[in-house]
Design a protein around this motif. Structure first.
Motif, PDB file in Angstrom:
ATOM      1  N   ARG A 175      42.902  43.137  34.429  1.00  0.00           N
ATOM      2  CA  ARG A 175      43.003  44.597  34.512  1.00  0.00           C
ATOM      3  C   ARG A 175      43.697  45.181  33.289  1.00  0.00           C
ATOM      4  NH1 ARG A 175      44.668  46.497  40.623  1.00  0.00           N
ATOM      5  NH2 ARG A 175      43.473  44.945  41.778  1.00  0.00           N
ATOM      6  N   ASP A 176      44.573  44.403  32.687  1.00  0.00           N
ATOM      7  CA  ASP A 176      45.386  44.864  31.566  1.00  0.00           C
ATOM      8  C   ASP A 176      44.828  44.261  30.282  1.00  0.00           C
ATOM      9  OD1 ASP A 176      47.409  45.254  29.634  1.00  0.00           O
ATOM     10  OD2 ASP A 176      48.980  45.242  31.168  1.00  0.00           O
ATOM     11  N   ASP A 177      44.528  45.120  29.290  1.00  0.00           N
ATOM     12  CA  ASP A 177      43.932  44.639  28.045  1.00  0.00           C
ATOM     13  C   ASP A 177      44.850  43.718  27.252  1.00  0.00           C
ATOM     14  OD1 ASP A 177      41.517  45.873  28.412  1.00  0.00           O
ATOM     15  OD2 ASP A 177      42.015  47.655  27.245  1.00  0.00           O
ATOM     16  N   GLY A 340      30.181  45.389  40.085  1.00  0.00           N
ATOM     17  CA  GLY A 340      30.545  45.269  38.678  1.00  0.00           C
ATOM     18  C   GLY A 340      32.051  45.158  38.492  1.00  0.00           C
ATOM     19  N   GLU A 341      32.531  45.656  37.363  1.00  0.00           N
ATOM     20  CA  GLU A 341      33.928  45.479  36.977  1.00  0.00           C
ATOM     21  C   GLU A 341      34.950  45.915  38.023  1.00  0.00           C
ATOM     22  OE1 GLU A 341      36.962  47.131  33.561  1.00  0.00           O
ATOM     23  OE2 GLU A 341      34.827  47.094  33.136  1.00  0.00           O
ATOM     24  N   PRO A 342      34.761  47.035  38.750  1.00  0.00           N
ATOM     25  CA  PRO A 342      35.777  47.405  39.747  1.00  0.00           C
ATOM     26  C   PRO A 342      36.043  46.316  40.779  1.00  0.00           C
ATOM     27  CG  PRO A 342      34.303  49.248  39.344  1.00  0.00           C
ATOM     28  CD  PRO A 342      33.704  48.065  38.642  1.00  0.00           C
ATOM     29  N   VAL A 343      35.008  45.574  41.159  1.00  0.00           N
ATOM     30  CA  VAL A 343      35.182  44.468  42.104  1.00  0.00           C
ATOM     31  C   VAL A 343      35.728  43.234  41.394  1.00  0.00           C
ATOM     32  CG1 VAL A 343      33.981  42.873  43.656  1.00  0.00           C
ATOM     33  CG2 VAL A 343      33.416  45.307  43.683  1.00  0.00           C
ATOM     34  N   LEU A 344      35.205  42.946  40.195  1.00  0.00           N
ATOM     35  CA  LEU A 344      35.585  41.730  39.488  1.00  0.00           C
ATOM     36  C   LEU A 344      37.023  41.770  38.989  1.00  0.00           C
ATOM     37  CD1 LEU A 344      32.297  41.166  37.452  1.00  0.00           C
ATOM     38  CD2 LEU A 344      32.941  40.185  39.648  1.00  0.00           C
ATOM     39  N   GLN A 345      37.590  42.961  38.831  1.00  0.00           N
ATOM     40  CA  GLN A 345      38.995  43.042  38.447  1.00  0.00           C
ATOM     41  C   GLN A 345      39.920  42.713  39.619  1.00  0.00           C
ATOM     42  OE1 GLN A 345      39.666  46.933  36.697  1.00  0.00           O
ATOM     43  NE2 GLN A 345      39.364  46.121  34.651  1.00  0.00           N
ATOM     44  N   LYS A 346      39.459  42.916  40.822  1.00  0.00           N
ATOM     45  CA  LYS A 346      40.294  42.629  41.985  1.00  0.00           C
ATOM     46  C   LYS A 346      40.047  41.235  42.541  1.00  0.00           C
ATOM     47  CE  LYS A 346      41.775  44.369  46.487  1.00  0.00           C
ATOM     48  NZ  LYS A 346      41.662  45.445  47.499  1.00  0.00           N
ATOM     49  N   TYR A 347      38.813  40.753  42.413  1.00  0.00           N
ATOM     50  CA  TYR A 347      38.450  39.466  43.011  1.00  0.00           C
ATOM     51  C   TYR A 347      37.989  38.476  41.946  1.00  0.00           C
ATOM     52  CZ  TYR A 347      38.605  41.903  47.468  1.00  0.00           C
ATOM     53  OH  TYR A 347      39.022  42.639  48.562  1.00  0.00           O
ATOM     54  N   TYR A 348      38.545  37.284  42.027  1.00  0.00           N
ATOM     55  CA  TYR A 348      38.008  36.174  41.243  1.00  0.00           C
ATOM     56  C   TYR A 348      36.680  35.775  41.890  1.00  0.00           C
ATOM     57  CZ  TYR A 348      37.961  31.808  38.572  1.00  0.00           C
ATOM     58  OH  TYR A 348      37.632  30.801  37.709  1.00  0.00           O
ATOM     59  N   THR A 349      35.673  35.509  41.071  1.00  0.00           N
ATOM     60  CA  THR A 349      34.377  35.095  41.608  1.00  0.00           C
ATOM     61  C   THR A 349      33.977  33.735  41.043  1.00  0.00           C
ATOM     62  OG1 THR A 349      33.317  36.460  39.892  1.00  0.00           O
ATOM     63  CG2 THR A 349      33.443  37.381  42.114  1.00  0.00           C
ATOM     64  N   ALA A 350      33.459  32.895  41.898  1.00  0.00           N
ATOM     65  CA  ALA A 350      32.956  31.582  41.506  1.00  0.00           C
ATOM     66  C   ALA A 350      31.488  31.491  41.901  1.00  0.00           C
ATOM     67  CB  ALA A 350      33.761  30.467  42.168  1.00  0.00           C
ATOM     68  N   TYR A 351      30.684  30.889  41.028  1.00  0.00           N
ATOM     69  CA  TYR A 351      29.229  30.869  41.194  1.00  0.00           C
ATOM     70  C   TYR A 351      28.780  29.416  41.293  1.00  0.00           C
ATOM     71  CZ  TYR A 351      29.962  35.632  39.620  1.00  0.00           C
ATOM     72  OH  TYR A 351      30.417  36.924  39.508  1.00  0.00           O
ATOM     73  N   PRO A 362      41.047  36.957  46.198  1.00  0.00           N
ATOM     74  CA  PRO A 362      41.862  37.918  45.454  1.00  0.00           C
ATOM     75  C   PRO A 362      42.365  37.273  44.162  1.00  0.00           C
ATOM     76  CG  PRO A 362      42.451  37.943  47.769  1.00  0.00           C
ATOM     77  CD  PRO A 362      41.524  36.777  47.591  1.00  0.00           C
ATOM     78  N   ALA A 363      42.199  37.982  43.048  1.00  0.00           N
ATOM     79  CA  ALA A 363      42.594  37.440  41.750  1.00  0.00           C
ATOM     80  C   ALA A 363      44.096  37.604  41.538  1.00  0.00           C
ATOM     81  CB  ALA A 363      41.831  38.139  40.640  1.00  0.00           C
ATOM     82  N   ILE A 364      44.702  36.620  40.910  1.00  0.00           N
ATOM     83  CA  ILE A 364      46.096  36.717  40.498  1.00  0.00           C
ATOM     84  C   ILE A 364      46.120  37.238  39.058  1.00  0.00           C
ATOM     85  CG2 ILE A 364      48.224  35.457  40.006  1.00  0.00           C
ATOM     86  CD1 ILE A 364      47.501  33.495  42.173  1.00  0.00           C
ATOM     87  N   GLN A 365      46.568  38.471  38.896  1.00  0.00           N
ATOM     88  CA  GLN A 365      46.681  39.050  37.566  1.00  0.00           C
ATOM     89  C   GLN A 365      47.960  38.538  36.901  1.00  0.00           C
ATOM     90  OE1 GLN A 365      44.463  41.012  35.970  1.00  0.00           O
ATOM     91  NE2 GLN A 365      43.031  41.070  37.699  1.00  0.00           N
ATOM     92  N   PRO A 366      47.950  38.352  35.578  1.00  0.00           N
ATOM     93  CA  PRO A 366      49.160  37.891  34.897  1.00  0.00           C
ATOM     94  C   PRO A 366      50.327  38.842  35.124  1.00  0.00           C
ATOM     95  CG  PRO A 366      47.256  37.793  33.440  1.00  0.00           C
ATOM     96  CD  PRO A 366      46.822  38.535  34.654  1.00  0.00           C
ATOM     97  N   ALA A 367      51.533  38.286  35.187  1.00  0.00           N
ATOM     98  CA  ALA A 367      52.730  39.109  35.340  1.00  0.00           C
ATOM     99  C   ALA A 367      52.980  39.901  34.068  1.00  0.00           C
ATOM    100  CB  ALA A 367      53.929  38.227  35.667  1.00  0.00           C
ATOM    101  N   GLY A 368      53.645  41.027  34.205  1.00  0.00           N
ATOM    102  CA  GLY A 368      53.872  41.895  33.055  1.00  0.00           C
ATOM    103  C   GLY A 368      55.080  41.536  32.236  1.00  0.00           C
ATOM    104  N   VAL A 383      40.802  43.354  21.541  1.00  0.00           N
ATOM    105  CA  VAL A 383      40.250  44.490  22.260  1.00  0.00           C
ATOM    106  C   VAL A 383      39.664  45.457  21.238  1.00  0.00           C
ATOM    107  CG1 VAL A 383      40.754  46.383  23.834  1.00  0.00           C
ATOM    108  CG2 VAL A 383      41.944  44.201  24.095  1.00  0.00           C
ATOM    109  N   ILE A 384      38.422  45.853  21.452  1.00  0.00           N
ATOM    110  CA  ILE A 384      37.728  46.739  20.517  1.00  0.00           C
ATOM    111  C   ILE A 384      37.375  48.035  21.238  1.00  0.00           C
ATOM    112  CG2 ILE A 384      35.704  47.005  19.032  1.00  0.00           C
ATOM    113  CD1 ILE A 384      35.558  43.919  18.947  1.00  0.00           C
TER     114      ILE A 384
END
Length: 399
Positions: A175-177, A340-351, A362-368, A383-384
């Motif tokens: 979620r965070d660039d 798309g991205e709104p779901v993928l930012q909250k959930y880790y997906t495996a194929y 639920p995805a574990i986002q890195p700590a700040g 990031v571009i």
């Protein structure tokens, strides 16, 4: 409104690997890179594949027959989003890392990151959208039915030819660039998930999409009528930056998600971020206890809409969703949503390629904290064209 793409590096050809940046796209089925032969503006701004540098390439016609290197070649036109590419074919060695000086037979047998597949070298690319892309090409991770032939399918070829990698890949979107997003080949990253993966089977695999059944959809506490019969579907698509909604239902969905800002102090200061303004959750009920829930912080446009009544001079500030209207197509049906991205930012997906299923957790986002940031930055990323951190002023509409 900004659109987002996540891309990484890949190497084509041996013993002189040529580096390209590609989008890892679960919504398409081919590996496409620009060719040096392409003289259009859309190709000029990107790296081009030089056939003369590769000893591993085998030139092919449309049917997969070998053709002399300098002979007249078959070409194919492939639609991609709003644009189109026209290209030639070759069978090539493709690796996730660079292995200079190695011949193809050695690299393909030794390295788990290498596979042989058919590559499309684009000799023509439409200006829209390719000229605007920062990345060079597209690595399709859709199921084999999306490809012209199984040999075009990157993960299909890995499954057949590469015994070192499991037929599974995972996607994490930060979620965070400041932090890297990542794709994991041959498994998933257990450090990125907050629970066990909850698996759901692919439906309509003959069409090639990572498409799953949706039992019902709720906005807040209201179940939408479109999916009452339980015949809606959703496609997990790493190449889409918005939540996709069937075009015929998009206006209704906008009304369900729109809400008036009641914080008068914030309105007076003209400082309203709709992503932090309360709104209803969207809940996708996939059955078997799996629910995908996204809130306004993920689906909202940052800036509001200021509506001024000409007759009374009354004003309202409205927060709206950012939705992608999905055109009806035979392969998708008329009730297909895109995760798309709104779901993928909250959930880790495996194929899971072999079992044709998708896992959500639920995805574990890195700590700040600074330590976590420093550790993450060791994984180089850039990031571009990031959107401004300041929320734009509301759009003004008179009624």
């Amino acid at each position: 409104m900004y659109k987002t793409a996540y891309f990484g590096s890949i190497y084509v050809g041996l013993p002189n690997p040529q580096k390209f940046t590609v989008v890892f796209d679960t919504g398409s089925g081919h590996f496409i890179v620009p060719s040096k032969k392409c003289e259009q503006p859309a190709c000029a701004s990107h790296n081009g594949y030089d056939r003369a540098l590769s000893q591993s390439a085998v030139d092919l016609d449309h049917d997969g027959n070998v053709v002399p290197q300098d002979s007249e070649r078959d070409q194919v036109a492939i639609a991609y989003g709003t644009g189109e590419v026209v290209g030639e074919f070759s069978r090539e060695a493709v690796c996730m890392a660079s292995h200079p000086g190695e011949n193809a037979s050695f690299a393909l047998s030794k390295h788990a990151d290498c596979v042989e597949l058919r590559v499309i070298q684009a000799t023509e690319m439409t200006e829209d959208p390719f000229h605007h892309f920062e990345f060079d090409g597209v690595l399709g991770l859709g199921l084999e039915a999306l490809a012209l032939d199984p040999e075009f399918s990157f993960y299909g070829q890995i499954t057949r030819l590469n015994t070192k990698l499991a037929p599974l890949f995972g996607v994490f979107v930060a979620r965070d660039d400041r932090f890297s997003s990542e794709i994991t080949l041959g498994g998933h990253d257990p450090t990125r998930v907050a629970s066990e993966l909850h698996w759901t089977s692919v439906v309509n695999a003959q069409h090639g999409h990572w498409q799953i059944a949706v039992r019902s959809i709720r906005v807040g506490n209201e179940t939408i009528k479109l999916c009452e019969a339980g015949d809606c579907t959703a496609i997990a698509d790493t190449g889409t930056s918005l939540l996709g909604v069937p075009k015929g239902f998009a206006q209704d969905m906008h009304w369900l998600l729109a809400r008036e800002v009641e914080d008068q102090e914030a309105i007076k200061k003209n400082h309203v971020d709709c992503r932090t303004t309360p709104g209803p959750n969207i809940t996708f009920d996939m059955g078997d206890g799996l629910e995908i829930v996204i809130g306004p912080e993920l689906y909202s446009r940052p800036a509001g809409l200021r509506v001024i009544n000409n007759a009374t001079a009354e004003e309202q500030l409205i927060c709206r969703a950012a939705l992608l209207p999905v055109e009806e197509m035979p392969a998708l049906g008329r009730k297909a949503f895109i995760l798309g991205e709104p779901v993928l930012q909250k959930y880790y997906t495996a194929y899971d390629w072999a079992k044709q299923r998708i896992g959500f957790a639920p995805a574990i986002q890195p700590a700040g904290n600074e330590a976590a940031l420093a550790a993450t930055q060791e994984q180089q990323h850039r990031v571009i064209g990031a959107p401004p951190t300041e929320v734009p002023a509301p759009t003004v509409v008179y009624v």
